[in-house]
Design a protein around this motif. Structure first.
Motif, mmCIF file in Angstrom:
data_model
loop_
_atom_site.group_PDB
_atom_site.id
_atom_site.type_symbol
_atom_site.label_atom_id
_atom_site.label_comp_id
_atom_site.label_asym_id
_atom_site.label_seq_id
_atom_site.Cartn_x
_atom_site.Cartn_y
_atom_site.Cartn_z
ATOM 1 N N ASP A 6 0.867 -1.175 0.000
ATOM 2 C CA ASP A 6 0.000 0.000 0.000
ATOM 3 C C ASP A 6 0.905 1.226 0.000
ATOM 4 O O ASP A 6 1.544 1.537 1.016
ATOM 5 N N GLU A 23 0.065 4.012 2.654
ATOM 6 C CA GLU A 23 0.418 3.668 4.037
ATOM 7 C C GLU A 23 1.886 3.297 4.175
ATOM 8 O O GLU A 23 2.403 3.154 5.274
ATOM 9 N N ARG A 43 -6.202 -3.815 -9.150
ATOM 10 C CA ARG A 43 -6.254 -2.402 -8.744
ATOM 11 C C ARG A 43 -7.103 -1.590 -9.719
ATOM 12 O O ARG A 43 -7.878 -0.733 -9.313
#
Ligand SMILES: Nc1ncnc2c1ncn2[C@@H]1O[C@H](COP(=O)(O)OP(=O)(O)OP(=O)(O)O)[C@@H](O)[C@H]1O
Ligand SMILES: [Mg+2]
Length: 395
Positions: free
Chosen positions: A45, A48, A151
């Motif tokens: 990610d 993050e 995605r």
């Protein structure tokens, strides 16, 4: 209709959990065809800056759920690309690898993006042959492309959701436009005769003796005409955009001012107000007077739902790019059959209600490019959540 087809295609080709299932199948195949004891796949990610476990097969030991960028062998991939390997007890500091003697970590990426990591671990020392290494690199590329597709699908799904929301807002706006025209015309036509009726009724009232048998009827006539005038006012207010005056306003101040308007009613109905403030100054760009009308409507509805007492929780704060005001009552909630109707003009379950409170509220919030959501807990209460775009300095 086009959106429905697209939605079905996405569902069929990439339903929830499809990526996890596919990668779990790959992990199983790799453990079965090589001398590895565990195969784990992590997803990266970028926002993050962390890797989280997506699929795993084989030994239970060292099933570490996540790595921060730079942490352990997997985390190193946030900086490095290619294949990392470790042999002979050098992995003690990494909980996911500690019990294993040999480990390979393949980057799952394309030329521009990192998608994740493929980890292969064995308890016994084990080195891949040159041929196996090449094959696994190809497999890693293939896995990266599957993750990339996922995605893209997820992005599409989100856009589709946004599109559907926009579509329903558009339908709502069109309905209101049509209603607005009709309401303005009707209001004009009705208002003048109504004012005459009201005036005449008042005159008759004044000319009657106080003890006349007709006096109560006339008083009732006057008050009903006044109520009709108020309804007309509300319709006109709802249908026209009365030259909104936008400026930077602070949400806490507006919500508190609205609450203050109802101090007396809240006290009379023994309603306890619990006020929670999060996130400092909550700045938004809006028309303070209109926003107060919107909050007033939500508070009035909450009070009306708790006439025999209850608790009104009012929380303000920040959610991403929005400032938020949440009104939760303990008034028993909305009959589930009616939840879909409450924002429709003239829908009411109250004697004497106009059914315009919530549509007006929604129109005001939409004019501010915000949103209003209802969460109904039948038998318990309702939460109305208002979100308004946050101005950049607001925090
Ligand atoms: N907090 C609440 N708890 C339970 N029901 C609610 C609540 N808020 C709204 N409703 C339901 O939604 C309906 C529509 O609300 P809305 O504010 O638009 O009109 P109203 O309150 O009936 O009339 P008006 O606002 O014109 O006095 C209400 O009649 C009620 O059935
Ligand atoms: Mg109302």
């Amino acid at each position: 209709m086009g959106y429905d087809i697209l939605s079905t295609v996405i569902e069929l080709t990439d339903g929830p959990g499809a990526l996890r299932k596919r990668l779990a199948a790959v992990a199983r195949l790799l453990v079965e065809t090589h001398r590895f004891d565990q195969c784990a796949v992590y997803e990266y990610d970028a926002r993050e800056r962390s890797f989280s476990l997506l699929a795993v097969h084989g030994a239970r030991a060292g099933r570490k759920r996540s790595y921060m960028a730079g942490e352990g062998l997997v985390g190193r991939l946030s900086r490095e690309r290619g294949v990392l390997e470790s042999h002979g007890g050098t992995l003690d500091s990494d909980k996911g690898f500690a019990p294993y003697s040999s480990a390979y970590v393949f980057t799952l990426s394309d030329t521009t993006r990192l998608y994740g990591a493929l980890c292969l671990k064995s308890f016994e020392p084990y080195r891949l042959s040159g041929h196996a290494m090449e094959l696994l690199k190809v497999i890693a590329l293939q896995m990266a492309s599957v993750m990339k597709c996922d995605r893209i699908y997820r992005g599409l799904r989100t856009s589709l959701k946004d599109l559907k929301l926009m579509q329903s807002r558009l339908v709502h706006a069109e309905k209101f436009l049509a209603l607005g025209d009709m309401a303005a015309t009707l209001a004009h036509q009705i208002k003048n005769p109504l004012v005459s009726i009201g005036g005449l009724a008042s005159r008759i009232g004044r000319s009657l003796d106080a003890d006349s048998a007709c006096a109560p009827y006339v008083r009732r006539l006057v008050s009903e005409v006044r109520r009709l005038e108020e309804i007309l006012e509300a319709i006109v207010g709802y249908s026209e955009d009365r030259g909104a005056r936008f400026a930077e306003v602070e949400l806490n101040g507006l919500v508190d001012a609205s609450l203050h308007n109802f101090d007396e009613q809240l006290r009379v109905h023994r309603i306890e107000v619990r006020r929670t403030r999060r996130g400092g100054r909550l700045l938004t760009f809006g028309d303070g007077e209109q926003l107060k009308i919107a909050f007033d409507n939500l508070i009035i509805n909450a009070i009306q739902s708790m006439e025999k007492g209850g608790v009104l929780d009012v929380t303000t704060g920040i959610c991403g790019d929005f400032v938020v005001a949440e009104f939760t009552d303990s008034g028993g909630g909305i009959d589930p059959r009616h939840v879909g109707d409450i924002f429709n003009p003239f829908f009411t379950t109250k004697d004497g209600g106009t059914g315009l409170g919530l549509p007006i509220t929604r129109t005001i919030i939409l004019r501010h490019k915000g949103s209003i959501e209802v969460t109904n807990r039948t038998g318990e209460g309702v939460t109305f959540t208002v979100m308004l775009p946050r101005t950049p300095r607001g925090a």
